[in-house]
Design a protein around this motif. Sequence first.
Motif, PDB file in Angstrom:
ATOM      1  N   ARG A   1      41.617  39.445  17.705  1.00  0.00           N
ATOM      2  CA  ARG A   1      40.816  40.303  18.572  1.00  0.00           C
ATOM      3  C   ARG A   1      40.544  39.610  19.901  1.00  0.00           C
ATOM      4  NH1 ARG A   1      36.956  42.549  14.021  1.00  0.00           N
ATOM      5  NH2 ARG A   1      35.237  41.917  15.347  1.00  0.00           N
ATOM      6  N   TYR A   2      40.264  38.301  19.820  1.00  0.00           N
ATOM      7  CA  TYR A   2      40.081  37.536  21.058  1.00  0.00           C
ATOM      8  C   TYR A   2      41.371  37.575  21.885  1.00  0.00           C
ATOM      9  CZ  TYR A   2      39.539  33.651  24.244  1.00  0.00           C
ATOM     10  OH  TYR A   2      39.501  32.886  25.380  1.00  0.00           O
ATOM     11  N   MET A   3      42.488  37.441  21.180  1.00  0.00           N
ATOM     12  CA  MET A   3      43.783  37.475  21.847  1.00  0.00           C
ATOM     13  C   MET A   3      43.975  38.800  22.584  1.00  0.00           C
ATOM     14  SD  MET A   3      47.343  36.919  19.824  1.00  0.00           S
ATOM     15  CE  MET A   3      48.869  37.455  20.585  1.00  0.00           C
ATOM     16  N   LEU A   4      43.635  39.908  21.911  1.00  0.00           N
ATOM     17  CA  LEU A   4      43.752  41.225  22.541  1.00  0.00           C
ATOM     18  C   LEU A   4      42.863  41.303  23.785  1.00  0.00           C
ATOM     19  CD1 LEU A   4      44.966  44.092  22.312  1.00  0.00           C
ATOM     20  CD2 LEU A   4      42.927  44.769  21.075  1.00  0.00           C
ATOM     21  N   ALA A   5      41.648  40.735  23.668  1.00  0.00           N
ATOM     22  CA  ALA A   5      40.740  40.748  24.819  1.00  0.00           C
ATOM     23  C   ALA A   5      41.333  39.988  26.002  1.00  0.00           C
ATOM     24  CB  ALA A   5      39.392  40.145  24.425  1.00  0.00           C
ATOM     25  N   THR A   6      41.932  38.811  25.736  1.00  0.00           N
ATOM     26  CA  THR A   6      42.521  38.044  26.844  1.00  0.00           C
ATOM     27  C   THR A   6      43.679  38.830  27.463  1.00  0.00           C
ATOM     28  OG1 THR A   6      44.098  36.820  25.465  1.00  0.00           O
ATOM     29  CG2 THR A   6      41.941  35.818  25.789  1.00  0.00           C
ATOM     30  N   ILE A   7      44.462  39.538  26.624  1.00  0.00           N
ATOM     31  CA  ILE A   7      45.592  40.307  27.165  1.00  0.00           C
ATOM     32  C   ILE A   7      45.086  41.422  28.082  1.00  0.00           C
ATOM     33  CG2 ILE A   7      47.510  41.836  26.589  1.00  0.00           C
ATOM     34  CD1 ILE A   7      47.895  40.275  24.012  1.00  0.00           C
ATOM     35  N   ILE A   8      44.042  42.147  27.637  1.00  0.00           N
ATOM     36  CA  ILE A   8      43.550  43.273  28.429  1.00  0.00           C
ATOM     37  C   ILE A   8      42.923  42.782  29.745  1.00  0.00           C
ATOM     38  CG2 ILE A   8      41.869  45.169  28.482  1.00  0.00           C
ATOM     39  CD1 ILE A   8      42.368  45.495  25.463  1.00  0.00           C
ATOM     40  N   ILE A   9      42.055  41.768  29.648  1.00  0.00           N
ATOM     41  CA  ILE A   9      41.471  41.212  30.881  1.00  0.00           C
ATOM     42  C   ILE A   9      42.584  40.696  31.788  1.00  0.00           C
ATOM     43  CG2 ILE A   9      39.925  39.429  31.816  1.00  0.00           C
ATOM     44  CD1 ILE A   9      38.388  39.554  29.166  1.00  0.00           C
ATOM     45  N   GLY A  10      43.567  40.017  31.169  1.00  0.00           N
ATOM     46  CA  GLY A  10      44.698  39.479  31.929  1.00  0.00           C
ATOM     47  C   GLY A  10      45.457  40.576  32.659  1.00  0.00           C
ATOM     48  N   LEU A  11      45.723  41.693  31.973  1.00  0.00           N
ATOM     49  CA  LEU A  11      46.473  42.795  32.591  1.00  0.00           C
ATOM     50  C   LEU A  11      45.726  43.356  33.806  1.00  0.00           C
ATOM     51  CD1 LEU A  11      47.855  44.833  29.549  1.00  0.00           C
ATOM     52  CD2 LEU A  11      49.192  43.787  31.380  1.00  0.00           C
ATOM     53  N   VAL A  12      44.426  43.614  33.637  1.00  0.00           N
ATOM     54  CA  VAL A  12      43.647  44.191  34.731  1.00  0.00           C
ATOM     55  C   VAL A  12      43.607  43.232  35.921  1.00  0.00           C
ATOM     56  CG1 VAL A  12      41.345  44.940  35.402  1.00  0.00           C
ATOM     57  CG2 VAL A  12      42.240  45.570  33.168  1.00  0.00           C
ATOM     58  N   PHE A  13      43.285  41.951  35.626  1.00  0.00           N
ATOM     59  CA  PHE A  13      43.160  40.952  36.680  1.00  0.00           C
ATOM     60  C   PHE A  13      44.500  40.729  37.381  1.00  0.00           C
ATOM     61  CE2 PHE A  13      42.433  36.734  38.414  1.00  0.00           C
ATOM     62  CZ  PHE A  13      41.172  36.899  38.931  1.00  0.00           C
ATOM     63  N   ASN A  14      45.563  40.714  36.570  1.00  0.00           N
ATOM     64  CA  ASN A  14      46.893  40.484  37.098  1.00  0.00           C
ATOM     65  C   ASN A  14      47.317  41.605  38.050  1.00  0.00           C
ATOM     66  OD1 ASN A  14      50.158  40.803  36.267  1.00  0.00           O
ATOM     67  ND2 ASN A  14      49.434  38.789  36.807  1.00  0.00           N
ATOM     68  N   LEU A  15      47.003  42.861  37.693  1.00  0.00           N
ATOM     69  CA  LEU A  15      47.334  44.001  38.553  1.00  0.00           C
ATOM     70  C   LEU A  15      46.610  43.895  39.901  1.00  0.00           C
ATOM     71  CD1 LEU A  15      47.489  47.268  36.439  1.00  0.00           C
ATOM     72  CD2 LEU A  15      49.285  46.139  37.751  1.00  0.00           C
ATOM     73  N   LEU A  16      45.337  43.484  39.816  1.00  0.00           N
ATOM     74  CA  LEU A  16      44.545  43.284  41.029  1.00  0.00           C
ATOM     75  C   LEU A  16      45.218  42.250  41.934  1.00  0.00           C
ATOM     76  CD1 LEU A  16      41.629  44.304  41.834  1.00  0.00           C
ATOM     77  CD2 LEU A  16      40.824  42.066  41.124  1.00  0.00           C
ATOM     78  N   GLN A  17      45.667  41.149  41.319  1.00  0.00           N
ATOM     79  CA  GLN A  17      46.319  40.090  42.096  1.00  0.00           C
ATOM     80  C   GLN A  17      47.627  40.559  42.710  1.00  0.00           C
ATOM     81  OE1 GLN A  17      46.463  36.848  39.218  1.00  0.00           O
ATOM     82  NE2 GLN A  17      45.106  35.734  40.572  1.00  0.00           N
ATOM     83  N   ILE A  18      48.384  41.357  41.946  1.00  0.00           N
ATOM     84  CA  ILE A  18      49.649  41.872  42.479  1.00  0.00           C
ATOM     85  C   ILE A  18      49.369  42.750  43.702  1.00  0.00           C
ATOM     86  CG2 ILE A  18      51.587  43.425  41.999  1.00  0.00           C
ATOM     87  CD1 ILE A  18      51.636  42.361  39.151  1.00  0.00           C
ATOM     88  N   ALA A  19      48.319  43.586  43.609  1.00  0.00           N
ATOM     89  CA  ALA A  19      47.966  44.444  44.737  1.00  0.00           C
ATOM     90  C   ALA A  19      47.618  43.607  45.973  1.00  0.00           C
ATOM     91  CB  ALA A  19      46.780  45.335  44.348  1.00  0.00           C
ATOM     92  N   PHE A  20      46.770  42.586  45.800  1.00  0.00           N
ATOM     93  CA  PHE A  20      46.415  41.701  46.912  1.00  0.00           C
ATOM     94  C   PHE A  20      47.645  41.007  47.481  1.00  0.00           C
ATOM     95  CE2 PHE A  20      41.870  41.388  45.335  1.00  0.00           C
ATOM     96  CZ  PHE A  20      41.334  41.980  46.451  1.00  0.00           C
ATOM     97  N   SER A  21      48.507  40.586  46.565  1.00  0.00           N
ATOM     98  CA  SER A  21      49.699  39.859  46.933  1.00  0.00           C
ATOM     99  C   SER A  21      50.606  40.707  47.822  1.00  0.00           C
ATOM    100  CB  SER A  21      50.414  39.480  45.636  1.00  0.00           C
ATOM    101  OG  SER A  21      51.147  38.332  45.753  1.00  0.00           O
TER     102      SER A  21
END
Lengths: 155, 155
Positions: free
Chosen positions: A50-70
Amino acid sequence: MENSSGSRVTSLILRILTFVFLFISFFILITTSQTVRPYKLHFNSYHGFRYMLATIIIGLVFNLLQIAFSLFNIVKNGDGTILFDFFGDKFLSYLLATGAAAGFGVGVDLKKKDPDDLFRTFFDKAYAASALLLFAFFCSAAVSILSSFALSKRS
Amino acid sequence: MENSSGSRVTSLILRILTFVFLFISFFILITTSQTVRPYKLHFNSYHGFRYMLATIIIGLVFNLLQIAFSLFNIVKNGDGTILFDFFGDKFLSYLLATGAAAGFGVGVDLKKKDPDDLFRTFFDKAYAASALLLFAFFCSAAVSILSSFALSKRS
């Protein structure tokens, strides 16, 4: 490093790769469940997964934000997000590292309790999801190195 | 950052703190075992805890090496190890993060199988060792931020 726009494009590619790994890992993990009557294993029963799933979801959202900034920075040729990238990449790579470690940690010790390999599908999927998360971490760690070097280019 | 020797001393203090946390975590982890007849739990039976022990030992050795370099640089006022520090701190902090995550991952899901709290001592020790490793990681992550900034001072 002189080639600033080159390293920006490299970062962007690595970020997109991170996203792809996270995305596949997400779909494998949420389908990780198997029933061998009368037993049923579901990833959701384990805190580690479950922790792993949480890191994946937070990672996906944060990563998309970074791609947009990039993308915005490449188009506008700006560098306003150097510090955000630096701390953000550090945060993201640590998060993914702990998620992959927790996933492998639970998976490996759980598998030992199934010596007859009844739940093979379950563990194969759990390992696959953890391995993909590990690949996402590698990409993210590489971006983090690039964004640290970008700090020194600025000054 | 102008105060280069100040941030060097901060790094040294954080590295010594990392060492202290790792050292205590090591001794707690290797004594993590409990017998409630006819059952015996020993940390060594679980891959997650074994991986955790490996990260602590590698961390201790690597950390000592870094402290030695750090002292040498402060005394000689040299900066020959900036890149070594940068990559070394990144490596060490990722290593400790995965160790702590694996420790918590195994501990939490194992504890659920002991609803009567028979093995309380075992799990208390396992959590304490994981928490100390997490503190060591925090210190190491802070050093990693400082050593990334040191990169930009150099150029």
